[in-house]
Design a protein around this motif. Structure first.
Motif, short mmCIF file in Angstrom:
data_model
loop_
_atom_site.label_atom_id
_atom_site.label_comp_id
_atom_site.label_asym_id
_atom_site.label_seq_id
_atom_site.Cartn_x
_atom_site.Cartn_y
_atom_site.Cartn_z
N ASP A 585 0.78 -1.16 -0.19
CA ASP A 585 0.22 -0.19 -0.15
C ASP A 585 0.65 1.38 -0.07
OD1 ASP A 585 -2.40 -1.80 -0.32
OD2 ASP A 585 -2.65 -1.53 2.23
N VAL A 586 2.10 0.99 1.17
CA VAL A 586 3.13 2.79 1.24
C VAL A 586 3.59 3.14 -0.59
CG1 VAL A 586 5.00 3.85 1.56
CG2 VAL A 586 3.23 2.57 3.71
N GLN A 587 3.81 1.50 -1.45
CA GLN A 587 4.58 1.37 -2.39
C GLN A 587 3.73 1.95 -3.48
OE1 GLN A 587 6.89 -1.28 -3.46
NE2 GLN A 587 7.11 -2.53 -1.79
N ALA A 588 2.23 1.96 -3.44
CA ALA A 588 1.64 2.01 -4.50
C ALA A 588 1.07 3.66 -4.28
CB ALA A 588 0.35 1.61 -4.41
N GLN A 589 0.78 4.05 -3.29
CA GLN A 589 0.97 5.41 -2.47
C GLN A 589 2.01 6.25 -2.55
OE1 GLN A 589 -1.00 5.95 1.17
NE2 GLN A 589 -2.54 4.44 1.60
N ARG A 590 3.52 5.68 -2.44
CA ARG A 590 4.25 6.07 -2.82
C ARG A 590 4.55 6.95 -4.77
NH1 ARG A 590 8.83 7.07 -0.14
NH2 ARG A 590 7.39 6.52 1.44
N ARG A 591 4.60 5.81 -5.27
CA ARG A 591 3.74 5.70 -6.97
C ARG A 591 3.22 6.56 -7.22
NH1 ARG A 591 5.16 0.06 -6.18
NH2 ARG A 591 2.31 -0.29 -6.61
N SER A 592 2.13 6.71 -7.21
CA SER A 592 0.79 7.65 -7.62
C SER A 592 1.54 8.83 -6.94
CB SER A 592 -0.33 7.43 -6.49
OG SER A 592 -1.24 8.56 -7.03
N THR A 593 2.13 9.74 -6.12
CA THR A 593 2.12 10.98 -5.81
C THR A 593 3.04 11.22 -6.40
OG1 THR A 593 1.78 10.26 -3.23
CG2 THR A 593 3.45 11.93 -3.27
N LEU A 594 4.82 10.22 -6.30
CA LEU A 594 5.67 10.36 -7.21
C LEU A 594 5.41 10.83 -9.04
CD1 LEU A 594 8.06 8.24 -5.51
CD2 LEU A 594 7.97 10.75 -5.32
N ASN A 595 4.40 10.02 -9.60
CA ASN A 595 4.65 10.04 -10.87
C ASN A 595 3.74 11.78 -10.92
OD1 ASN A 595 3.89 8.72 -13.39
ND2 ASN A 595 1.72 9.95 -12.77
N THR A 596 2.76 12.24 -10.24
CA THR A 596 2.23 13.31 -9.74
C THR A 596 3.10 14.06 -10.00
OG1 THR A 596 -0.47 12.57 -9.65
CG2 THR A 596 0.58 14.69 -9.43
#
Length: 625
Positions: A585-596
């Motif tokens: 979950d943390v990695q998925a949230q981090r990926r979304s944040t970094l992508n944006t």
């Protein structure tokens, strides 16, 4: 607005433009839909323009990383890129989709009229009376002895097994000589559904004959079917069809009635192995054809494909002949009969050994099922494609000549989608994976409800379905659902263990002629979330004590009884048990944040700017259409 966007650039960044055509190519590459964009300029189009711009910024770095770190297989990339070029050349070759006139389509329709014939089908209403009856097992009886006593034939044991397959669990396709051993001993008092003997069949036939005498119109037939027919409630008196259903066995006696019985008349009594029937045909089709207008579009599409395929073959043949490669025609019959040893020459290449039919056939074995299906009826196309793709550089030469014109934008978008975007995702994934224990604990503490495990139950269920009564309550016929509940409650009265509960269904006695009920299911549910249990069952399981009988209770003519084995309440597992899930979950949230974040920073740094075209002026009221 859309027309204006097609004429000019849609967005700019760093002095480079993103055109509407590039956005359509990007959409096709990323979604597989080869069609114009399904929306007009706006928020969705802005998103795609930004994606293209961001990928463009990372393209050079992606190729450099591929050469230095090997994150991308460049050999495979070049092979796939070459295949894309070849496919695009064939798809957009120098010929257009041919036009097919209505006259040509009609001529094809009339020449192949038999292909558009409607199959024979009919619709009917029917009244069915079953000859089956309930048999109470006596001490020492077996399926074969029951069959001999009732039908005078041991083979009838197979029919008994089929009609009682929920109770006589012995496997399918059991020989008659083994059925007694496979089923095992039958306890005294066990109830079975068995085929009726001669007396029973005579009784049912006489009853149906009386019903037939009372029918004088279609309304009478419908009323009699609703009152007497022993079929599913929803089919009683209703028109069923079309018959026969494709892929299903159908009684030849009924099919003959469907073909010959005048519409609206009542048939004679039809005898089958299950019982007796009356039928009334309501409508039928046959000796008719689908109207031309209904099939016109499909004919035009088929003729267009055939003609375009012919043009493509001529185009491919011309390319080869222009480079001195001679090709012989190969018929589908000749190709199918050939093997790898055939020495017949089918193509001659300059400076190389000729290609034989045997070599072509050997290469055929390497094709997948879809490719074989495509080329099975057109071996000549397979030969030409094999020459163009595998044995010559013809398409590569053409692509090199033309790629700078119409193909370069497509290849550029292909590079963005297959190289730049995966490279960006790879970088984001590596950055997102850099998480600490504190990050995991913070996520676990901030979202406890996400990791809470729901209440779970294990239980067994008996479910029996009762048809509604055939007569109204005021006529004195008891409700079958209430009768079923009373009988099931009596049977469960002495049950004090799970084993005894499971024996109830097998030993349960129901007179199928008095109460039209049938076993719906006897299911075992293990460790299932309570929230996933049907709502009409959930409340009972939530409040009952384990190792107890629940019910019986009814819901829409389905009578249920439950045995609750265990129930666990919802709880929050400790962090160590949920560590892997929290990490994902943390990695998925981090990926979304970094992508944006990275995308926004890159577009802002490169001065990305949307330059939507001005909308077209609205026509004045005086403007002529």
């Amino acid at each position: 607005l859309l027309a204006a966007a097609e004429r000019g650039d849609y967005a700019e960044y760093g002095g480079t433009s993103v055109t509407w055509a590039e956005m359509e190519a990007y959409f096709a590459q990323t979604t597989g839909f080869r069609r114009p964009l399904p929306w007009e300029p706006g928020e969705a189009a802005d998103q795609i323009a930004g994606n293209i711009a961001w990928a463009e910024m990372n393209l050079d770095a992606a190729f450099e990383a591929a050469r230095t770190t090997g994150w991308l297989d460049l050999d495979q990339y070049h092979q796939q890129r070459r295949l894309l070029i070849h496919q695009q050349l064939l798809r957009t070759a120098a010929f257009e989709m041919p036009a097919i006139s209505t006259e040509e389509a009609r001529a094809h329709y009339e020449a192949h009229l038999e292909d558009y014939a409607l199959p024979f089908q009919f619709w009917m209403r029917h009244i069915f009376l079953s000859c089956y009856e309930t048999h109470r097992v006596e001490e020492g009886e077996t399926p074969t002895s029951i069959a001999e006593a009732i039908a005078g034939d041991r083979a009838a044991a197979l029919e008994i097994r089929a009609m009682n397959h929920r109770r006589l669990v012995s496997g399918w396709d059991v020989p008659v000589d083994e059925i007694d051993e496979r089923v095992g001993p039958l306890p005294a008092g066990f109830r079975l559904l068995v085929p009726g003997g001669p007396d029973r069949r005579a009784e049912v036939r006489a009853r149906l004959a009386e019903i037939r005498e009372s029918i004088h119109s279609e309304a009478d037939f419908i009323a009699a079917a609703r009152q007497f027919s022993e079929v599913e409630v929803r089919n009683r008196g209703e028109e069923i069809g079309p018959l026969p259903q494709r892929g299903e066995e159908f009684l030849p006696e009924l099919e003959e009635i469907g073909r010959t019985l005048p519409i609206g008349e009542v048939s004679d009594i039809v005898e089958t192995k299950h019982g007796f029937q009356l039928a009334m045909v309501t409508r039928r089709t046959g000796d008719q054809h689908r109207p031309f207008e209904d099939v016109r579009e499909s004919i035009v599409s088929a003729l267009r494909r055939e003609r375009r395929n012919e043009l493509m073959l001529d185009w491919m043949r011309g390319l080869l002949q222009g480079r001195g490669i001679a090709v012989d025609d190969v018929s589908s019959a000749e190709f199918a009969a050939a093997d790898a040893s055939s020495e017949r020459v089918v193509a001659r290449l300059q400076g190389e050994d000729p290609i034989t039919l045997g070599e072509l056939r050997a290469n055929w074995e390497g094709l997948n099922a879809a490719q074989r299906a495509r080329y099975a009826e057109r071996p000549e196309e397979y030969l030409l494609a094999h020459l163009l793709f595998e044995r010559t550089d013809v398409l590569d030469e053409i692509a090199e000549e033309e790629s700078s014109a119409w193909m370069a934008p497509l290849l550029h978008i292909y590079d963005l989608v297959t190289v730049a975007e995966p490279f960006i995702s790879h970088q984001i994934a590596e950055a997102a994976a850099q998480i600490t224990e504190e990050d995991l604990l913070a996520q676990y503490g901030a979202s406890p409800e996400r990791y809470r495990q729901p209440a779970r139950v294990s239980y067994d269920e008996i479910a029996l379905r009762a048809d509604p009564p055939s007569a109204s309550p005021e006529e004195g016929v008891p409700d079958p659902t209430e009768m079923l509940m009373d009988q099931l409650a009596e049977s469960l009265g002495s049950v004090n263990s799970l084993g005894a509960f499971r024996r109830v269904l097998a030993e349960y006695a129901i007179d199928l002629r008095a109460v039209t009920a049938s076993p719906e299911r006897s299911s075992q549910f293990r460790d299932v979330p309570l929230e996933a249990v049907p709502i009409e069952v959930r409340a009972h399981l939530a409040s009952a004590e384990p190792n107890t009988v629940i019910g019986p209770f009814a819901n829409q003519r389905l009578v249920r009884a439950l045995w609750l084995i265990s129930r666990t309440d919802d709880y929050l597992p400790p962090f160590e048990e949920m560590r892997s899930r929290v990490s994902l979950d943390v990695q998925a949230q981090r990926r979304s944040t970094l992508n944006t974040q990275w995308r926004s920073e890159a577009l802002e740094r490169e001065r990305f700017e949307l330059v939507r075209p001005d909308p077209l002026p609205a026509p004045s009221e005086a403007t002529e259409p």
